[in-house]
Scaffold this motif. Structure first.
Motif, short mmCIF file in Angstrom:
data_model
loop_
_atom_site.label_atom_id
_atom_site.label_comp_id
_atom_site.label_asym_id
_atom_site.label_seq_id
_atom_site.Cartn_x
_atom_site.Cartn_y
_atom_site.Cartn_z
N LEU A 52 0.83 -1.21 0.00
CA LEU A 52 0.00 0.00 0.00
C LEU A 52 0.86 1.25 0.00
O LEU A 52 0.58 2.22 -0.72
N ARG A 53 1.92 1.25 0.80
CA ARG A 53 2.82 2.40 0.82
C ARG A 53 3.40 2.66 -0.56
O ARG A 53 3.51 3.81 -1.00
N LYS A 54 3.76 1.59 -1.25
CA LYS A 54 4.34 1.74 -2.58
C LYS A 54 3.32 2.29 -3.56
O LYS A 54 3.60 3.22 -4.33
N GLY A 77 1.06 5.64 4.73
CA GLY A 77 1.91 6.53 3.95
C GLY A 77 1.21 7.40 2.93
O GLY A 77 1.89 8.09 2.17
N LEU A 78 -0.11 7.39 2.90
CA LEU A 78 -0.81 8.26 1.95
C LEU A 78 -0.58 9.72 2.32
O LEU A 78 -0.78 10.12 3.47
N GLU A 79 -0.16 10.51 1.35
CA GLU A 79 -0.01 11.95 1.57
C GLU A 79 -1.38 12.61 1.47
O GLU A 79 -2.15 12.33 0.55
N LEU A 80 -1.66 13.48 2.42
CA LEU A 80 -2.99 14.07 2.53
C LEU A 80 -3.41 14.76 1.24
O LEU A 80 -4.58 14.66 0.82
N ASP A 81 -2.48 15.47 0.59
CA ASP A 81 -2.86 16.22 -0.60
C ASP A 81 -3.02 15.34 -1.84
O ASP A 81 -3.38 15.83 -2.91
#
Length: 408
Positions: free
Chosen positions: A164-166, A189-193
């Motif tokens: 998922l991070r990848k 690791g999902l970036e909010l934007d």
């Protein structure tokens, strides 16, 4: 704009929300193709479907079905192979060498090449295609995050957390079905934007009552749950709640629509709880049959342990039913406790039974709650609203610079 929607089987009676996604985009004038990871067994169950129709292409992934079937699809694809397929193969060799991994990545990528946007309807599908993604030069990539693949699988399969991070670092945008789902994805690791929220939607022109809801004052009262029979749906806890209602002397019938691996367990539980005269396992049903069952129902139960945000509960709300749901996932984003439904904790059959009992004792409250639920759907969960959000996201992506080859 050319868009590929990558899903499991299509059409699928348990995933009508994906059918509506594809049909809604087509109706809005987009050039949509569905890429199916495996053949559908549910096509016949859409013969009575009276909603927005999907009339675009459905392409089977090359690597789906038996080895012989995959070879047949490959042969058919290669018969029309052109410069684009050759370029894909060259990219695969450059990235992975001359080996099986390169060949597999090439086969996965071929049906997806040439689209402006490739939208994976589940993060698990994006992970399955991960080696193919660097080959899709010029395509913008989107994945949806809907529930179990993010909430459950990483706990049972630790390597999924890394995958998922990848994926979250590769795709351009991540669609989350609720704020709760976005919070879950941030853990991996999902970036909010990079995230956008687009909640599930119901075609309220289809899911509407043909006759007014009648608040029965005597049994048998009809309770209903719909969905895949999987432990995360918590149906066993609803069975325990039904046992408590029967012990109170209430005349209730609990219909369970759906199929899945947990059916044997649930049938045993119903028998062990001495509920065979009160529970009906109706099996898989078409969307039209589900709508008819909702219209016959008095109270809808969603006893889930895990949810993104339940489409099934939204369908019940559209049919002006009082819904008793758990707090699983994003359900509190759809229902205001005591106004357009009742929210109880997961694994609390006593609380669910008490909520149902109180509703059955108060017909006017059931009517008012059902009307409020319909109003909530019309305000925030229509298919038109959902398609507008997708169109806005795709428009921004379509105007963004394309990804360079191999940059993933």
């Amino acid at each position: 704009m050319k868009i590929a929607l990558v899903t499991n089987a299509f059409p699928s009676v348990s995933e009508t929300f994906i059918y509506n996604h594809a049909a809604g985009l087509r109706a809005a004038g987009l050039d949509v193709t569905v890429i199916a990871a495996r053949p559908s067994r549910d096509g016949h169950m859409f013969s009575d479907f009276d909603g927005l129709k999907y009339d675009g292409p459905i392409v089977q992934a090359i690597l789906s079905g038996s080895a012989g079937t995959s070879l047949g699809r490959l042969a058919g694809h290669l018969s029309g192979a052109g410069a684009r397929d050759i370029a894909l193969w060259q990219r695969a060799r450059k990235l992975y060498g001359l080996n099986r991994r390169a060949f597999r990545a090439w086969l996965l990528a071929m049906p997806l090449a040439g689209f402006d946007i490739v939208h994976f309807e589940y993060s698990g599908l994006a992970i399955a295609w991960i080696d193919a993604l660097p080959l899709l030069a010029g395509s913008r990539l989107v994945t949806s995050c809907r529930g179990a693949a993010e909430q459950i699988t990483p706990l049972a399969v630790p390597e999924r957390a890394g995958a998922l991070r990848k994926i979250f670092g590769i795709v351009d945008r991540v669609h989350c079905v609720s704020e709760d789902m976005r919070t879950t994805c941030l853990r991996y690791g999902l970036e909010l934007d990079r995230a956008f929220i687009n909640r599930p939607a119901i075609d309220i022109s289809r899911f509407k009552r043909s006759t007014p809801y009648v608040a029965r004052t005597a049994g048998p009262y009809r309770l209903l749950s719909t969905g895949r029979l999987h432990w995360k749906k918590g149906v066993e806890f609803a069975l325990i709640a039904v046992r408590a209602l029967v012990d109170q002397g209430l005349d209730v019938q609990y219909e369970i629509i759906g199929a899945g691996h947990d059916e044997e367990h649930l049938r045993f539980s119903a028998d062990d709880l001495r509920l065979n005269d009160h529970v009906v396992f109706a099996g898989k049903r078409s969307s039209t049959e589900v709508r008819a069952a909702l219209e016959r129902c008095d109270v809808y139960l969603l006893p889930s342990l895990s949810e993104g945000l339940s489409n099934a509960a939204l369908e019940a709300m559209a049919m002006e039913l009082p819904v008793v749901t758990t707090t699983a996932g994003g359900m509190a984003e759809a229902i205001t406790d005591g106004v357009d439904g009742i929210i109880v904790p997961p694994r609390a059959p006593d609380r669910m039974a008490a909520a149902v009992s109180a509703l059955l004792a108060d017909g006017p409250r059931r009517v008012a709650m059902g009307r409020a639920a319909r109003g909530r759907l019309e305000e925030a969960f229509t298919l038109e609203r959902q398609i507008r959000v997708y169109l806005a996201e795709y428009d921004v992506l379509g105007r963004s610079p394309p990804r360079a080859s191999g940059s993933c």
